[in-house]
Design an enzyme around this catalytic site. Structure first.
Site, PDB file in Angstrom:
ATOM      1  N   ASP A  47      -3.956  -0.026  -3.643  1.00 26.25           N
ATOM      2  CA  ASP A  47      -4.136   0.995  -2.611  1.00 26.25           C
ATOM      3  C   ASP A  47      -3.123   2.133  -2.776  1.00 26.25           C
ATOM      4  OD1 ASP A  47      -6.297  -0.362  -1.699  1.00 26.25           O
ATOM      5  OD2 ASP A  47      -5.633  -0.581   0.367  1.00 26.25           O
TER       6      ASP A  47
ATOM      7  N   HIS B 111      -3.903  -7.999  -3.926  1.00 22.20           N
ATOM      8  CA  HIS B 111      -3.961  -6.996  -2.855  1.00 22.20           C
ATOM      9  C   HIS B 111      -4.383  -7.577  -1.509  1.00 22.20           C
ATOM     10  CE1 HIS B 111      -4.323  -3.185  -0.845  1.00 22.20           C
ATOM     11  NE2 HIS B 111      -5.536  -3.525  -0.456  1.00 22.20           N
TER      12      HIS B 111
ATOM     13  N   HIS C 247      -2.400  -4.789   1.949  1.00 19.02           N
ATOM     14  CA  HIS C 247      -3.721  -4.602   2.550  1.00 19.02           C
ATOM     15  C   HIS C 247      -3.731  -4.455   4.069  1.00 19.02           C
ATOM     16  CE1 HIS C 247      -8.024  -4.565   2.446  1.00 19.02           C
ATOM     17  NE2 HIS C 247      -8.227  -5.796   2.855  1.00 19.02           N
TER      18      HIS C 247
ATOM     19  N   ASN D 291      -8.391  -2.522  -2.831  1.00 20.25           N
ATOM     20  CA  ASN D 291      -9.789  -2.248  -2.516  1.00 20.25           C
ATOM     21  C   ASN D 291     -10.093  -0.752  -2.453  1.00 20.25           C
ATOM     22  OD1 ASN D 291      -8.179  -2.346  -0.068  1.00 20.25           O
ATOM     23  ND2 ASN D 291     -10.091  -2.043   1.046  1.00 20.25           N
ATOM     24  N   HIS D 292      -9.053   0.075  -2.348  1.00 17.58           N
ATOM     25  CA  HIS D 292      -9.314   1.519  -2.360  1.00 17.58           C
ATOM     26  C   HIS D 292      -9.438   2.086  -3.773  1.00 17.58           C
ATOM     27  CE1 HIS D 292      -9.167   2.969   1.864  1.00 17.58           C
ATOM     28  NE2 HIS D 292      -8.695   1.750   2.033  1.00 17.58           N
TER      29      HIS D 292
ATOM     30  N   HIS E 125      -1.102   4.592  -0.450  1.00 16.20           N
ATOM     31  CA  HIS E 125      -2.092   5.470   0.189  1.00 16.20           C
ATOM     32  C   HIS E 125      -1.744   6.955   0.144  1.00 16.20           C
ATOM     33  CE1 HIS E 125      -5.094   2.661   1.433  1.00 16.20           C
ATOM     34  NE2 HIS E 125      -4.224   1.883   2.026  1.00 16.20           N
TER      35      HIS E 125
ATOM     36  N   ASP F 160       0.817  -1.216   0.000  1.00 10.64           N
ATOM     37  CA  ASP F 160       0.000   0.000   0.000  1.00 10.64           C
ATOM     38  C   ASP F 160       0.856   1.275   0.000  1.00 10.64           C
ATOM     39  OD1 ASP F 160      -1.661  -2.156   0.716  1.00 10.64           O
ATOM     40  OD2 ASP F 160      -3.036  -0.840   1.803  1.00 10.64           O
TER      41      ASP F 160
HETATM   42 MN   LIG Z   1      -6.354  -2.342   1.289  1.00 14.85          MN
END
Ligand SMILES: [Mn+2]
Lengths: 457, 372
Positions: A83, A259, A333, A115-116, A57, A55
């Site tokens: 992500d 992920h 994740h 998932n983001h 982010h 990730d």
């Molecule tokens: Mn995630």
């Protein structure tokens, strides 16, 4: 306006400076990216060597730190496990830079979906608001979401070496160099800090093979990790080391990168290939599970407290890996304070690449390098000089191996990070983790207005 | 809630403040404009965090975590949806303290009881308890800075849902006032440090309607942690020996962060310090065991317990309620939530009356599960 050629390079330069590019260029970039991604299967084939990242982010400055530590594109091949956006302040710049690099160097960088990368999640966790704030409209958010729908769901890395060619970097000051196994051994795991110093090295507990390899090895530089040779910045372990490692090893299985994790609806990788992925992430079903699930210390499957995906136990992973001829699943994740965490006898690893996540968690980050079988092309040693030497902070442990008796505290902590490596059916690939901390505060240009409710006050 | 109680960071800065306890008034003249500006920025940051707590509560109410019709009446800013992990944290904190307070009020329900809420800020607990236990004989006190009590009373005067809960016929709300006094509800404008500084020459300020002999629960949600450990001890001693007679059953509930020395805790301290927020007792009582011991040393000798909010979420909240709360929002920040919840605790301690028999707090809280 077209974003081919020099325009693309200009956009990359601008994004590297953490400056957003104009809306029309974003539209063009996203269009190009979609054209490229639509050609990829749900599971992208990737050849080792490759550096696997978790990730991001939106922590742009930490992504720059990642490239500093792991090598720049296109010199290093990268696989990002999703992500890219949400939570951090610079989701837009981070994602667009990665997308530019993808369009510019399609064979050098692989992006899969987290998932983001979803319309619904980005409206809750920040990316939507960020686009609106930076452009005054949601067009850019919409273009990006259209790209999200085309991102692959997973990647399959083949051709990874079972043994690492040891880095001949210096041993971190905080480590007792006596504990580092000899570089001639069959090195399964190595952990380096951001300066390229060795924090940890683990030799596979096999056997005659590694001693045979060590007999054959006449490379003085790489056989003496105890005597640091920081001035030597050339490629590590050429010559005898290479041939010894390359030719005598059994092949490792492939590495599946995804992920989140596995799905009860998916028992073969071919079933992932059959999914219709070009859509918003559904609330349930196989595609949702791949992006949302987590490994856990349970038997079989369990309900996920996240409200999407499932929990899956060691038996599920071992069965899946065996059936699909995998030696390892790499996934992201989940925040792990040490940056990476191997579980279930090293059949699955979590890689987390957002240091000091949300500017609050205090964790370090990691990337995972897999070398190419039969040669050492993947491991070019990074320079050590940029920040000066000296071991810093996190000590991942000494090197008696996960099963050694009389474990020190560091070792105990280490074995929670690195699973028990013994007794695995398939030899895993050699794994080099580079662990790094958040980019220095002064470089990150924190916005004047800090987000509210950081803590309960 | 007590973010507003982050008071007066100026007095935390040390001697150059002249040691004035009510620092907001004192020592201004000697400082240049830029310093004044800095202080203004700081003050407004403090006010911002105060409204932030109110906003967090509204976010929880709007999403269905909490049932609190009064939260929005105290929030002055338009509500913004908080991240799921913050909503979950606010939920755990509020319901944990509600749980302990409920057990207190429902034990010997007909006997009179008293609650003293330190740094109460925009807290709505009095109004919620009034609805939930209309027949309770409860005397409620809130202590906070004058600027905060003024704002609170402004909201109370403005909204009939609030002031109709008060006996305004006999005890009217006077306009512009920063205090309110009645037999059921009292708002005392003061700097808590004035309770610590008292000596025989300067006795502690008078707190109208505070009954020295009624079983009393003292609440500190993110309040005392902003003060020096020695100041906190003095304040508690003042309550336990001056405002209350030494034989009155008394208790303290603390909600505050713990574990300052791990990576998350160090980052918290560093992040807060850039906002000029210092938490002196966090390092004085870093772990749950330290919290228990301080409660005991303060005089809460008949019980001293603690649990972090992760433990409380797992063990105090029923499975049905967990399911209900989990269904309110998709929560992607699980690991972060666990980290956050592990770094806040509820600690509760009590003393029974001198009779040697089990008293209200022992009966109320003996079975409440703590973390071992
Ligand atoms: Mn995630």
């Amino acid at each position: 306006m077209s974003i081919g050629g020099s325009d693309l390079d200009r956009a990359i330069t601008q994004l590297r400076a953490c400056k957003p590019i104009p809306e029309n260029q974003v539209r063009e970039l996203c269009y190009k990216a979609r054209e490229l991604l639509i050609e990829e299967g749900n599971v992208v084939g990737v050849d080792a060597p490759v550096t696997i990242c978790g990730d991001i982010h939106g922590q742009f400055h930490d992504l720059m730190e990642l490239f500093r530590v792991g090598g720049d594109v296109p010199d290093t091949n990268y696989l990002f496990m999703g992500d890219f956006v949400d939570r951090g302040f610079y989701s837009l710049e981070s994602f667009l830079l990665l997308l530019c690099l993808k369009v510019r160097y399609p064979d050098r960088i692989t992006l899969i979906r987290g998932n983001h990368e979803s319309r619904q999640i980005t409206t809750v966790y920040g990316f939507y608001d960020e686009c609106l704030r930076k452009y005054g409209s949601v067009n850019v958010w919409r273009y990006c979401c259209e790209v999200f729908d085309f991102l692959a769901l997973g990647a399959l890395v083949t051709g990874a070496a079972t043994s690492l060619t040891p880095t001949d970097g210096p041993i971190a000051e905080s480590i007792q160099s006596m504990d580092i196994p000899d570089a001639d051994c069959d090195i399964e795991i190595e952990t380096l800090n951001a300066q390229g110093e060795i924090m940890y090295r683990y030799a596979r507990n096999s056997d005659s093979q590694s001693s045979a390899a060590s007999q054959a090895n006449s490379n003085a530089a790489s056989s003496s990790p105890i005597a640091p040779t920081p001035s030597n910045t050339g490629p590590a372990g050429t010559g005898a080391t290479s041939s010894a490692n390359g030719s005598s090893k059994s092949e490792t299985g492939a590495v599946l990168c995804v992920h989140g994790g596995l799905s009860p609806l998916i028992d073969t990788i071919d079933k992932i290939r059959l999914l219709d992925r070009k859509q918003e992430v559904p609330h349930e079903g196989a595609m949702c599970d791949l992006l949302w699930s987590d490994p856990d210390e349970i038997d079989g499957w369990g309900l996920s407290p996240r409200g999407a995906g499932f929990l899956f136990g060691a038996d599920i992973v071992k069965c899946f890996n065996h059936k699909n001829d995998l030696s390892l699943i790499a996934r992201a994740h989940q925040l792990v304070m040490e940056g990476f965490k191997e579980m279930f006898e090293s059949t699955i690893v979590t890689v987390w690449s957002a240091p000091n996540y949300c500017y609050r968690c205090g964790n370090v980050a990691a990337i995972l390098e897999l070398g190419e079988d039969g040669s050492n092309a993947g491991f070019v040693r990074r320079g050590n000089g940029e920040r000066g030497g000296g071991g810093r902070g996190w000590v991942l442990g000494s090197n008696d191996g996960p099963n050694a008796n009389g474990m020190s505290n560091e070792n105990r902590r280490l074995s929670s990070v690195l699973g028990d490596s013994m007794g695995r059916p398939r030899d895993g690939p050699g794994r080099r983790y580079r662990v790094f901390e958040a980019a220095p505060q002064d470089s990150r240009g924190m916005p004047a207005k800090k987000p509210v409710a950081d803590y309960f006050l | 809630m007590a973010a507003k109680e982050i008071p007066d960071l100026r007095t935390l800065l040390g001697p150059r403040r002249g040691g004035g306890l009510r620092g907001r008034g004192g020592g201004r003249g000697g400082f240049g404009t830029s310093h004044e500006e800095k202080e203004a920025v700081r003050d407004s940051a403090v006010r911002g965090t105060d409204q932030d707590a109110a906003g967090s509560r509204v976010s929880c109410v709007e999403l269905g975590y909490l049932d609190d019709p009064y939260a929005e009446l105290f929030a002055t800013q338009a509500s913004t949806r908080r991240l799921p992990l913050l909503n979950r944290g606010t939920y755990v904190r509020t319901s944990a303290i509600d749980n302990l307070v409920d057990r207190f009020l429902t034990t010997s329900p007909t006997s009179p009881k008293q609650v003293i809420s330190l740094g109460a800020g925009t807290d709505t607990r009095f109004f919620r308890l009034k609805d939930k236990y209309p027949n309770a004989q409860l005397i409620y006190h809130e202590l906070d800075f004058s600027s905060n009590t003024t704002a609170k009373l402004h909201s109370i005067r403005k909204h009939s849902q609030l002031h109709q809960k008060l006996p305004t016929n006999t005890h009217p709300l006077s306009p512009q006032s920063d205090s309110y006094h009645s037999p059921i509800y009292n708002i005392h404008p003061l700097d808590l440090r004035s309770l610590a500084a008292s000596s025989s020459d300067t006795p502690p300020p008078n707190l109208p309607n505070l009954d020295p002999s009624v079983s009393t629960l003292i609440l500190s949600e993110m309040c005392l942690i902003y003060l020096q450990a020695s100041t906190v001890s003095s304040i508690l001693k003042t309550f336990l020996t001056h405002y209350l007679s030494p034989t009155t059953p008394a208790s303290l509930i603390l909600y505050e962060p713990i574990l300052p020395h791990d990576a998350f805790g160090r980052t918290m301290i560093s992040n807060l310090s850039t906002r000029n927020i210092v938490l002196p007792t966090l390092t004085a009582y870093p772990e749950l065991g330290d919290q228990r011991m301080r409660l005991k040393q303060c005089g809460f000798i008949d019980g001293y317990k603690g649990a972090d909010t992760r433990f409380i979420w797992r063990n105090w909240v029923s499975e049905e309620e967990k399911e209900r709360v989990a269904s309110l929002e998709m929560l992607d920040e699980l690991e972060e939530l666990e980290l956050l919840l592990r770094h806040y605790c509820v600690a509760w301690g009590w003393r029974d009356s001198a009779s040697g028999e089990k008293d209200v707090f022992s009966k109320a809280w003996e079975d409440t599960r703590e973390q071992v």
